[in-house]
Structures are given as structure tokens and as C-alpha cells.
Motif scaffolding. Structure first.
Motif, PDB file in Angstrom:
ATOM      1  N   GLN A  42      39.353  47.981 -17.847  1.00  0.00           N
ATOM      2  CA  GLN A  42      40.107  46.729 -17.782  1.00  0.00           C
ATOM      3  C   GLN A  42      41.551  46.965 -18.224  1.00  0.00           C
ATOM      4  O   GLN A  42      42.480  46.422 -17.626  1.00  0.00           O
ATOM      5  N   GLU A  43      41.747  47.769 -19.242  1.00  0.00           N
ATOM      6  CA  GLU A  43      43.106  48.081 -19.690  1.00  0.00           C
ATOM      7  C   GLU A  43      43.871  48.844 -18.607  1.00  0.00           C
ATOM      8  O   GLU A  43      45.063  48.607 -18.399  1.00  0.00           O
ATOM      9  N   GLU A  44      43.186  49.754 -17.906  1.00  0.00           N
ATOM     10  CA  GLU A  44      43.840  50.475 -16.813  1.00  0.00           C
ATOM     11  C   GLU A  44      44.251  49.513 -15.709  1.00  0.00           C
ATOM     12  O   GLU A  44      45.348  49.628 -15.150  1.00  0.00           O
ATOM     13  N   HIS A  45      43.389  48.546 -15.396  1.00  0.00           N
ATOM     14  CA  HIS A  45      43.724  47.550 -14.364  1.00  0.00           C
ATOM     15  C   HIS A  45      44.901  46.690 -14.809  1.00  0.00           C
ATOM     16  O   HIS A  45      45.789  46.386 -14.005  1.00  0.00           O
ATOM     17  N   ARG A  46      44.915  46.311 -16.065  1.00  0.00           N
ATOM     18  CA  ARG A  46      46.047  45.507 -16.564  1.00  0.00           C
ATOM     19  C   ARG A  46      47.344  46.287 -16.469  1.00  0.00           C
ATOM     20  O   ARG A  46      48.396  45.728 -16.107  1.00  0.00           O
ATOM     21  N   ALA A  47      47.306  47.576 -16.798  1.00  0.00           N
ATOM     22  CA  ALA A  47      48.513  48.394 -16.704  1.00  0.00           C
ATOM     23  C   ALA A  47      48.970  48.506 -15.255  1.00  0.00           C
ATOM     24  O   ALA A  47      50.172  48.419 -14.963  1.00  0.00           O
ATOM     25  N   ALA A  48      48.020  48.674 -14.331  1.00  0.00           N
ATOM     26  CA  ALA A  48      48.377  48.772 -12.914  1.00  0.00           C
ATOM     27  C   ALA A  48      48.975  47.457 -12.413  1.00  0.00           C
ATOM     28  O   ALA A  48      49.950  47.462 -11.655  1.00  0.00           O
ATOM     29  N   ILE A  49      48.414  46.348 -12.831  1.00  0.00           N
ATOM     30  CA  ILE A  49      48.939  45.039 -12.414  1.00  0.00           C
ATOM     31  C   ILE A  49      50.325  44.811 -12.991  1.00  0.00           C
ATOM     32  O   ILE A  49      51.227  44.318 -12.302  1.00  0.00           O
ATOM     33  N   ALA A  50      50.528  45.202 -14.253  1.00  0.00           N
ATOM     34  CA  ALA A  50      51.848  45.043 -14.864  1.00  0.00           C
ATOM     35  C   ALA A  50      52.879  45.886 -14.127  1.00  0.00           C
ATOM     36  O   ALA A  50      54.007  45.429 -13.876  1.00  0.00           O
ATOM     37  N   ASP A  51      52.510  47.108 -13.742  1.00  0.00           N
ATOM     38  CA  ASP A  51      53.416  47.963 -12.991  1.00  0.00           C
ATOM     39  C   ASP A  51      53.730  47.350 -11.626  1.00  0.00           C
ATOM     40  O   ASP A  51      54.879  47.331 -11.196  1.00  0.00           O
ATOM     41  N   GLU A  53      53.617  44.167 -10.833  1.00  0.00           N
ATOM     42  CA  GLU A  53      54.479  42.992 -11.043  1.00  0.00           C
ATOM     43  C   GLU A  53      55.921  43.424 -11.298  1.00  0.00           C
ATOM     44  O   GLU A  53      56.863  42.798 -10.790  1.00  0.00           O
ATOM     45  N   ALA A  54      56.108  44.480 -12.075  1.00  0.00           N
ATOM     46  CA  ALA A  54      57.467  44.954 -12.360  1.00  0.00           C
ATOM     47  C   ALA A  54      58.152  45.424 -11.081  1.00  0.00           C
ATOM     48  O   ALA A  54      59.338  45.131 -10.845  1.00  0.00           O
ATOM     49  N   ARG A  55      57.406  46.144 -10.225  1.00  0.00           N
ATOM     50  CA  ARG A  55      57.998  46.590  -8.968  1.00  0.00           C
ATOM     51  C   ARG A  55      58.322  45.423  -8.046  1.00  0.00           C
ATOM     52  O   ARG A  55      59.334  45.420  -7.354  1.00  0.00           O
ATOM     53  N   LEU A  56      57.473  44.392  -8.061  1.00  0.00           N
ATOM     54  CA  LEU A  56      57.760  43.203  -7.251  1.00  0.00           C
ATOM     55  C   LEU A  56      59.018  42.498  -7.738  1.00  0.00           C
ATOM     56  O   LEU A  56      59.849  42.057  -6.927  1.00  0.00           O
ATOM     57  N   ARG A  57      59.158  42.377  -9.050  1.00  0.00           N
ATOM     58  CA  ARG A  57      60.349  41.714  -9.596  1.00  0.00           C
ATOM     59  C   ARG A  57      61.607  42.492  -9.234  1.00  0.00           C
ATOM     60  O   ARG A  57      62.636  41.913  -8.884  1.00  0.00           O
ATOM     61  N   THR A  58      61.532  43.814  -9.296  1.00  0.00           N
ATOM     62  CA  THR A  58      62.676  44.639  -8.918  1.00  0.00           C
ATOM     63  C   THR A  58      63.005  44.435  -7.450  1.00  0.00           C
ATOM     64  O   THR A  58      64.173  44.311  -7.073  1.00  0.00           O
ATOM     65  N   GLN A  59      61.979  44.399  -6.617  1.00  0.00           N
ATOM     66  CA  GLN A  59      62.189  44.196  -5.184  1.00  0.00           C
ATOM     67  C   GLN A  59      62.796  42.828  -4.905  1.00  0.00           C
ATOM     68  O   GLN A  59      63.660  42.697  -4.047  1.00  0.00           O
ATOM     69  N   GLU A  60      62.341  41.824  -5.625  1.00  0.00           N
ATOM     70  CA  GLU A  60      62.890  40.481  -5.426  1.00  0.00           C
ATOM     71  C   GLU A  60      64.355  40.425  -5.825  1.00  0.00           C
ATOM     72  O   GLU A  60      65.148  39.722  -5.200  1.00  0.00           O
ATOM     73  N   GLN A  61      64.740  41.159  -6.851  1.00  0.00           N
ATOM     74  CA  GLN A  61      66.129  41.136  -7.303  1.00  0.00           C
ATOM     75  C   GLN A  61      67.048  41.865  -6.334  1.00  0.00           C
ATOM     76  O   GLN A  61      68.219  41.546  -6.230  1.00  0.00           O
ATOM     77  N   THR A  62      66.519  42.862  -5.646  1.00  0.00           N
ATOM     78  CA  THR A  62      67.352  43.620  -4.708  1.00  0.00           C
ATOM     79  C   THR A  62      67.186  43.125  -3.272  1.00  0.00           C
ATOM     80  O   THR A  62      67.610  43.805  -2.347  1.00  0.00           O
ATOM     81  N   ALA A  63      66.585  41.963  -3.097  1.00  0.00           N
ATOM     82  CA  ALA A  63      66.379  41.413  -1.751  1.00  0.00           C
ATOM     83  C   ALA A  63      67.731  41.090  -1.113  1.00  0.00           C
ATOM     84  O   ALA A  63      68.762  40.990  -1.781  1.00  0.00           O
ATOM     85  N   LEU A  64      67.696  40.937   0.194  1.00  0.00           N
ATOM     86  CA  LEU A  64      68.928  40.647   0.927  1.00  0.00           C
ATOM     87  C   LEU A  64      69.505  39.294   0.509  1.00  0.00           C
ATOM     88  O   LEU A  64      68.776  38.323   0.359  1.00  0.00           O
ATOM     89  N   SER A  65      70.804  39.266   0.360  1.00  0.00           N
ATOM     90  CA  SER A  65      71.463  38.005   0.028  1.00  0.00           C
ATOM     91  C   SER A  65      71.710  37.215   1.319  1.00  0.00           C
ATOM     92  O   SER A  65      71.552  37.726   2.426  1.00  0.00           O
ATOM     93  N   GLU A  66      72.138  35.984   1.185  1.00  0.00           N
ATOM     94  CA  GLU A  66      72.351  35.118   2.351  1.00  0.00           C
ATOM     95  C   GLU A  66      73.414  35.667   3.307  1.00  0.00           C
ATOM     96  O   GLU A  66      73.215  35.631   4.519  1.00  0.00           O
ATOM     97  N   PRO A  67      74.545  36.215   2.821  1.00  0.00           N
ATOM     98  CA  PRO A  67      75.512  36.790   3.780  1.00  0.00           C
ATOM     99  C   PRO A  67      74.921  37.967   4.559  1.00  0.00           C
ATOM    100  O   PRO A  67      75.213  38.146   5.750  1.00  0.00           O
ATOM    101  N   ASP A  68      74.078  38.775   3.910  1.00  0.00           N
ATOM    102  CA  ASP A  68      73.453  39.893   4.616  1.00  0.00           C
ATOM    103  C   ASP A  68      72.544  39.386   5.732  1.00  0.00           C
ATOM    104  O   ASP A  68      72.527  39.933   6.833  1.00  0.00           O
ATOM    105  N   VAL A  69      71.787  38.341   5.438  1.00  0.00           N
ATOM    106  CA  VAL A  69      70.869  37.780   6.431  1.00  0.00           C
ATOM    107  C   VAL A  69      71.656  37.181   7.583  1.00  0.00           C
ATOM    108  O   VAL A  69      71.297  37.342   8.750  1.00  0.00           O
ATOM    109  N   THR A  70      72.756  36.518   7.281  1.00  0.00           N
ATOM    110  CA  THR A  70      73.595  35.939   8.333  1.00  0.00           C
ATOM    111  C   THR A  70      74.146  37.036   9.237  1.00  0.00           C
ATOM    112  O   THR A  70      74.163  36.896  10.465  1.00  0.00           O
ATOM    113  N   GLY A  71      74.583  38.139   8.645  1.00  0.00           N
ATOM    114  CA  GLY A  71      75.082  39.267   9.437  1.00  0.00           C
ATOM    115  C   GLY A  71      73.995  39.853  10.323  1.00  0.00           C
ATOM    116  O   GLY A  71      74.245  40.205  11.483  1.00  0.00           O
TER     117      GLY A  71
END
Length: 108
Positions: A42-51, A53-71
Motif C-alpha cells: 500500500q505504501e508503494e502504491h501511495r508513492a506511485a500515486i504521489a509521483d 500526481e506530481a508529474r500531472l501537476r508539472t504537465q498542467e503548469q507547462t500546458a499550452l497558453s491561450e496565445p499558443d493555442v490561437t497560433g
């Protein structure tokens, strides 16, 4: 020590009592081992889920901005506009082939 009379009911010897207690203790030890393995997985699963989630948050922060999408939308529209000559060329090629075939049939 004397043995009880045969009509006095059920008699459980100390050896039988000890064997039963020992069997229960062994079962408890096995159960504790299984619980330890379950908690560690269970601890291994929690660590994997936390990792994850962290990668998802990083991906969300580096997502395309509105000017990029318009281009990108403008680029897609330009590609769509440049696509129409391909169908026109195909139709003209088909017509030219048909004309050549008809001429070949008419001429002896």
C-alpha cells in the motif's frame, strides 16, 4: 493426578489446550506477516500515486497558453485552406483522363 470419571463430560488435556493455543498463535503470526506485506505494498502504491500526481501537476503548469493555442488554430486553418487544390487537381486529372479515353475511342 487422577483422570476424571468417564461420565463427567468433555475433558481437554493440557497438551490439547497447549496445541490449540499454539495453532492459534501460528495463525496469528501468519496473519501479521500478510498484513505487513499488504501495508508495504500500500505504501508503494501511495508513492506511485504521489509521483503520478506530481508529474500531472508539472504537465498542467507547462500546458499550452491561450496565445499558443490561437497560433496553432491559425496554422490548422491555413493547412485546411491549402488542402482544397488537391481535390481540384484530382478532379481535373480525372477529367483529363476521361477526355483522353474518349478521344482514343473516337479516333480509329
Amino acid at each position: 493426578m487422577t483422570s476424571p470419571a468417564p461420565d463427567s463430560g468433555v475433558y481437554i488435556s493440557p497438551a490439547q489446550t497447549h496445541a490449540e493455543v499454539r495453532r492459534i498463535a501460528d495463525g496469528q503470526i501468519r496473519m501479521e506477516g500478510k498484513l505487513d506485506r499488504l501495508l508495504s505494498s500500500q505504501e508503494e502504491h501511495r508513492a506511485a500515486i504521489a509521483d503520478h500526481e506530481a508529474r500531472l501537476r508539472t504537465q498542467e503548469q507547462t500546458a499550452l497558453s491561450e496565445p499558443d493555442v490561437t497560433g496553432l488554430r491559425a496554422d490548422v486553418e491555413a493547412l485546411k485552406r491549402g488542402r482544397w487544390p488537391m481535390t481540384t487537381i484530382a478532379v481535373l486529372g480525372g477529367l483529363a483522363g476521361t477526355v483522353v479515353a474518349v478521344i482514343a475511342l473516337i479516333r480509329p
